[in-house]
Structures are given as C-alpha cells and as structure tokens.
Design a protein around this motif. Structure first.
Motif, PDB file in Angstrom:
ATOM      1  N   GLU A  83     -57.477  17.936 -36.201  1.00 54.54           N
ATOM      2  CA  GLU A  83     -57.174  17.108 -35.135  1.00 54.54           C
ATOM      3  C   GLU A  83     -56.675  15.831 -35.640  1.00 54.54           C
ATOM      4  N   LEU A  84     -55.409  15.296 -35.244  1.00 59.69           N
ATOM      5  CA  LEU A  84     -54.668  14.300 -35.644  1.00 59.69           C
ATOM      6  C   LEU A  84     -54.839  13.176 -34.672  1.00 59.69           C
ATOM      7  N   ARG A  85     -55.237  12.060 -35.069  1.00 57.16           N
ATOM      8  CA  ARG A  85     -55.291  10.782 -34.379  1.00 57.16           C
ATOM      9  C   ARG A  85     -54.471   9.745 -35.188  1.00 57.16           C
ATOM     10  N   VAL A  86     -53.292   9.474 -34.594  1.00 54.28           N
ATOM     11  CA  VAL A  86     -52.498   8.436 -35.147  1.00 54.28           C
ATOM     12  C   VAL A  86     -52.945   7.291 -35.509  1.00 54.28           C
ATOM     13  N   LEU A  87     -52.488   6.664 -36.656  1.00 50.85           N
ATOM     14  CA  LEU A  87     -53.099   5.365 -37.051  1.00 50.85           C
ATOM     15  C   LEU A  87     -52.179   4.275 -36.445  1.00 50.85           C
ATOM     16  N   ALA A  88     -52.676   3.401 -35.258  1.00 51.50           N
ATOM     17  CA  ALA A  88     -51.754   2.541 -34.920  1.00 51.50           C
ATOM     18  C   ALA A  88     -52.728   1.600 -34.679  1.00 51.50           C
ATOM     19  N   ASP A  89     -52.022   0.253 -34.452  1.00 57.19           N
ATOM     20  CA  ASP A  89     -52.841  -1.103 -34.520  1.00 57.19           C
ATOM     21  C   ASP A  89     -53.145  -1.333 -32.786  1.00 57.19           C
ATOM     22  N   VAL A  90     -51.841  -0.914 -32.089  1.00 52.76           N
ATOM     23  CA  VAL A  90     -51.824  -1.317 -30.795  1.00 52.76           C
ATOM     24  C   VAL A  90     -51.499  -0.001 -29.926  1.00 52.76           C
ATOM     25  N   ALA A 108     -58.275  29.946 -65.359  1.00 51.26           N
ATOM     26  CA  ALA A 108     -58.580  29.604 -63.841  1.00 51.26           C
ATOM     27  C   ALA A 108     -57.460  29.581 -63.105  1.00 51.26           C
ATOM     28  N   ALA A 109     -57.714  29.928 -61.890  1.00 53.26           N
ATOM     29  CA  ALA A 109     -56.691  29.901 -60.680  1.00 53.26           C
ATOM     30  C   ALA A 109     -56.245  28.812 -60.371  1.00 53.26           C
ATOM     31  N   GLU A 110     -54.889  28.415 -59.898  1.00 53.66           N
ATOM     32  CA  GLU A 110     -54.483  27.440 -59.469  1.00 53.66           C
ATOM     33  C   GLU A 110     -55.135  27.069 -58.094  1.00 53.66           C
ATOM     34  N   ASP A 111     -55.187  25.581 -57.812  1.00 51.61           N
ATOM     35  CA  ASP A 111     -55.707  25.320 -56.468  1.00 51.61           C
ATOM     36  C   ASP A 111     -54.578  25.012 -55.626  1.00 51.61           C
ATOM     37  N   ILE A 112     -55.058  25.119 -54.358  1.00 52.74           N
ATOM     38  CA  ILE A 112     -54.135  24.928 -53.197  1.00 52.74           C
ATOM     39  C   ILE A 112     -54.241  23.460 -52.723  1.00 52.74           C
ATOM     40  N   VAL A 113     -53.166  22.776 -52.402  1.00 55.39           N
ATOM     41  CA  VAL A 113     -53.197  21.526 -51.668  1.00 55.39           C
ATOM     42  C   VAL A 113     -52.581  21.524 -50.353  1.00 55.39           C
ATOM     43  N   LEU A 114     -53.269  21.315 -49.376  1.00 56.11           N
ATOM     44  CA  LEU A 114     -52.589  21.213 -48.111  1.00 56.11           C
ATOM     45  C   LEU A 114     -52.179  19.584 -47.748  1.00 56.11           C
ATOM     46  N   ARG A 115     -51.113  19.535 -47.234  1.00 54.76           N
ATOM     47  CA  ARG A 115     -50.781  18.033 -47.242  1.00 54.76           C
ATOM     48  C   ARG A 115     -50.583  17.890 -45.662  1.00 54.76           C
ATOM     49  N   MET A 116     -51.599  16.962 -45.010  1.00 56.55           N
ATOM     50  CA  MET A 116     -51.557  16.873 -43.922  1.00 56.55           C
ATOM     51  C   MET A 116     -51.267  15.384 -43.539  1.00 56.55           C
ATOM     52  N   PRO A 117     -50.918  14.939 -42.197  1.00 57.52           N
ATOM     53  CA  PRO A 117     -50.706  13.511 -41.713  1.00 57.52           C
ATOM     54  C   PRO A 117     -51.995  12.806 -41.928  1.00 57.52           C
ATOM     55  N   VAL A 118     -51.673  11.413 -42.405  1.00 57.03           N
ATOM     56  CA  VAL A 118     -52.850  10.523 -42.359  1.00 57.03           C
ATOM     57  C   VAL A 118     -53.426  10.109 -41.217  1.00 57.03           C
ATOM     58  N   GLY A 119     -54.634  10.182 -40.898  1.00 56.14           N
ATOM     59  CA  GLY A 119     -55.347  10.282 -39.535  1.00 56.14           C
ATOM     60  C   GLY A 119     -55.784  11.523 -39.338  1.00 56.14           C
ATOM     61  N   ARG A 142     -58.398   4.580 -32.540  1.00 62.51           N
ATOM     62  CA  ARG A 142     -58.301   3.889 -33.664  1.00 62.51           C
ATOM     63  C   ARG A 142     -57.631   2.490 -33.531  1.00 62.51           C
ATOM     64  N   THR A 143     -57.055   2.206 -32.221  1.00 63.58           N
ATOM     65  CA  THR A 143     -56.302   0.944 -32.401  1.00 63.58           C
ATOM     66  C   THR A 143     -57.314  -0.399 -32.179  1.00 63.58           C
ATOM     67  N   HIS A 144     -56.838  -1.215 -32.534  1.00 56.93           N
ATOM     68  CA  HIS A 144     -57.437  -2.510 -32.308  1.00 56.93           C
ATOM     69  C   HIS A 144     -57.316  -3.501 -30.858  1.00 56.93           C
ATOM     70  N   LEU A 145     -56.374  -3.038 -30.282  1.00 60.62           N
ATOM     71  CA  LEU A 145     -55.906  -3.474 -28.912  1.00 60.62           C
ATOM     72  C   LEU A 145     -55.164  -2.447 -28.042  1.00 60.62           C
ATOM     73  N   LEU A 146     -55.515  -2.621 -26.800  1.00 59.97           N
ATOM     74  CA  LEU A 146     -54.887  -1.626 -25.788  1.00 59.97           C
ATOM     75  C   LEU A 146     -54.038  -2.707 -24.677  1.00 59.97           C
ATOM     76  N   LEU A 147     -52.575  -2.299 -24.680  1.00 60.95           N
ATOM     77  CA  LEU A 147     -51.881  -3.117 -23.958  1.00 60.95           C
ATOM     78  C   LEU A 147     -51.837  -2.226 -22.459  1.00 60.95           C
ATOM     79  N   HIS A 148     -51.984  -2.679 -21.522  1.00 59.09           N
ATOM     80  CA  HIS A 148     -52.068  -2.078 -20.034  1.00 59.09           C
ATOM     81  C   HIS A 148     -50.747  -2.454 -19.531  1.00 59.09           C
ATOM     82  N   VAL A 149     -49.737  -1.781 -19.629  1.00 59.97           N
ATOM     83  CA  VAL A 149     -48.458  -1.841 -18.709  1.00 59.97           C
ATOM     84  C   VAL A 149     -48.383  -1.703 -17.584  1.00 59.97           C
ATOM     85  N   VAL A 150     -48.357  -2.776 -16.592  1.00 63.20           N
ATOM     86  CA  VAL A 150     -48.259  -2.534 -15.037  1.00 63.20           C
ATOM     87  C   VAL A 150     -46.878  -2.930 -14.560  1.00 63.20           C
TER      88      VAL A 150
END
Length: 360
Positions: free
Chosen positions: A155-162, A82-93, A237-245
């Motif tokens: 498509e990368l969407r960063v994992l952030a809480d805020v 059997a041939a070897e598998d390829i594993v592509l490492r990507m950012p979480v999210g 993916r955030t739980h809260l938005l801080l609107h800086v004015v």
C-alpha cells in the motif's frame, strides 16, 4: 505511467542446500575421515525504498518473486554456494503487510534502506560437521531448512507535506501548477484529476515543501462515492491540509459554505485522525468576483461557516495571493518538522514502576 497504489504479491525465499555425507578416499590413506560439506543458504527477499519510483505498477503484473535455493554440499570439504538474494525496489512510503494476517511488516520511509521480508533457509550440515574425537566416521547429515514464504499487501502512501482537498473543479490542479513545477491535467470539467499529483514548491534556497493534489471529493466519498476516497490515505502523512473552496461557482444555486462543511464531514467519516489535522481554508477563483464584492463575500462565508482558523484568498489562475500562502505554508511545515518530541508523561513511568515492584 499509470498510478497504482495497491498491489498483492507472493514472495518465496529459497530453501537451504542439503548437507553431504562423504569420506576421503585416496590411495595409501585408508582412514581419510569425513569430508562432506554443508549446504548453502537459500536466497532471501528484501525490500528497498527507491525515491525515483512513484507507483506500484511493476508489482501489479509481476506478482510472484521466488529466490533460488542454496547448493548442496559436496565431498572434498566443499560447502554449497549460497543463493543470491532478491531485492524488490518500491516507492518510498510503501507499507508492506501480511495479506493473510494483516500484520504490518515494514514501512519504507528511508530511501535505499534494505528491509528483510522473507528469510532464506539455512543450509544443512554435512558429516564433516559432526566429526569429533569420539565419532570419527559420522554418517549423519541434515537436509536444508525451508525458506519462508508470504503473501504481501503493498500500500503506497505518498510522502507529502501538504495535501490539497476539495470538490471537483475547485481549482486544485491549477493551484499546484501555479506554485510548483507539477503539470497535471487541467480542464473546465470536474473529475479531471484521476490520481494524486506531487509537486515541489521552491520557497527559497534550500527551502521547499511537497504538495499532493488528490482527486476531488464529493458527498458520500467515505462510503465509496467518486474517486477521492480511494486516495484519502495519501493525506495521512501530511502536516497540513489545504481545503480549496470555489468562491465563485458556475452554478448559481451552489453554496460554497455547504460544500466546505460537506468535505469536513467526509474527512471525519473516513478517519478521525485525518480530520484532526491542521486545515486551512483557501478561497480560490477570486478573479471571478468583482473587487467591490470580494470583501463582503468573504466575510459572509466566514460568518456562515463559523470558521476561526487561517483563511487565504487567492486566484490560482492569476497567482494573486499565492506568495503569502506559500510563505505561510513553509513556515508552518518547517515548524512541524522541527517540533520537539512530546515530553513523557510521568504517570506512565510511575505505573510501570508499580508493575515492576515485587509483590509483598
């Protein structure tokens, strides 16, 4: 390293090896029988979320990933390898979808979890596979099955809480520098931030949350003006938005209330779900306002904006008011993470039961 949050690649799994038709031929063994082995399976392509990566720049240049095909079967009962598998490492999210159909294939949210993207072809059968009591000298063999291939959109969407949002030069980068160990570029001109920056805020032992600083939004961002619209997906993916004015803009004609309303309108135009997320107002650059005028200016801002949600007064440069803000954010994020799942609606259960009932 350059921040890249979109890429299109092509992945090709390996074909299976062909089966072999062979017969055992040795001296003094006139009826050796079939001994052709099966072919080996082709290599598959997997994706793995790596918490140490934060960009898709590797896939911007390496666009084709092709696994090897399996070996063909051989005589003497030898099966192909059997041939070897390829594993592509990507950012979480990272969200992986089919570039041609738009179907979402996987979403990498758990680090080190392998997800199958394309499957390698199975190996073909040799004539040993077709041996039976009635077919002692089979001459059948089958070729290997072809492997799958796809064009993928990453498509990368960063994992952030805020998430921090606001106009350019509102002090978002200064704020994330003040409350975390992130060190984004800071300057006294707008559009200093050109890509998202992540910072981990330590509140106490085993108490922390992640903040994402995005490029500033301007009017018309939902239609493509400026840079902020390119990164609004990272707030989904955030739980809260801080609107800086900026409560003390350099331009005397600038209106902080109009700016705050403009940002809210751009969020609603871009995504209704994003606009419905909890949003707190953070009035920054308090050190630029005389102490005697601070209360009056804040009250006037709240009254004109008709804001009824949480509001905080800080100075990111001097860290004034940052500690209460950090504590409030952590309590809100911890509550959101530990929120129980919503109770199922009994109406849907009744509807499902009605659909499953046999017809009279």
């Amino acid at each position: 390293m350059k921040f890249v949050d979109e890429a299109t690649i092509e992945v090709i799994a390996g074909d299976g090896g062909n089966g072999c038709m062979s017969f055992r031929r040795e001296k003094f063994i006139p009826f050796g029988g079939p001994n052709g082995g099966d072919g080996g399976r082709g290599g598959s392509v997997y994706a793995v979320g790596d918490r140490n990566l934060n960009t898709l720049i590797d896939f911007r240049y390496a666009r084709r990933h092709e696994a090897r095909r399996g070996e063909n079967g051989r005589g003497s009962d030898q099966f192909g390898a059997a041939a070897e598998d390829i594993v592509l490492r990507m950012p979480v999210g990272t969200i992986i979808s089919d570039a041609d159909t738009g179907e979402q294939i996987a979403e990498l949210l758990v680090p080190d979890e392998k997800v199958l993207i394309v499957k390698g072809g199975d190996g073909g059968f040799g004539n040993l596979h077709f041996k039976s009591s009635t077919n002692r000298a089979p001459r059948q063999k089958t070729p290997g099955w072809p492997g799958e291939q796809r064009r993928l959109k990453l498509e990368l969407r960063v994992l952030a809480d805020v998430g921090l949002l606001g106009l350019p030069n509102a002090g978002k980068s200064t704020l994330i520098t003040a409350i975390s160990n992130a060190r984004p570029k800071i300057a006294d001109y707008p559009f200093t931030t050109l890509h998202p920056n992540l910072g981990v805020v330590r509140v106490g032992p085993e108490q922390s949350f992640v903040v994402a600083d995005l490029p500033g939004l301007i009017e018309g961002a939902a239609e493509g003006a400026g840079l902020g619209h390119l990164f609004l997906r990272h707030l989904q993916r955030t739980h809260l938005l801080l609107h800086v004015v900026d409560i003390a803009p350099f331009d005397a004609d600038a209106d902080p209330v109009a700016h705050a309303r403009g940002i809210a309108d751009e969020l609603a135009k871009y995504d209704a779900e994003l606009a419905a997320k909890p949003r707190w107002i953070v009035l920054n650059k308090l050190d630029m306002v005389p102490e005697a005028d601070r209360g009056k200016r804040v009250k006037e801002f709240v009254k004109r904006l008709r804001w009824k949600g949480p509001i905080f007064q800080i100075s990111a440069l001097t860290r004034e008011g940052c500690e209460p803000l950090i504590r409030a954010i952590y309590e809100h994020v911890a509550q959101m993470k530990n929120a129980p799942p919503p109770e199922p609606d009994p109406r849907f259960d009744l509807a499902a039961a009605g659909d499953a009932s046999p017809a009279a």
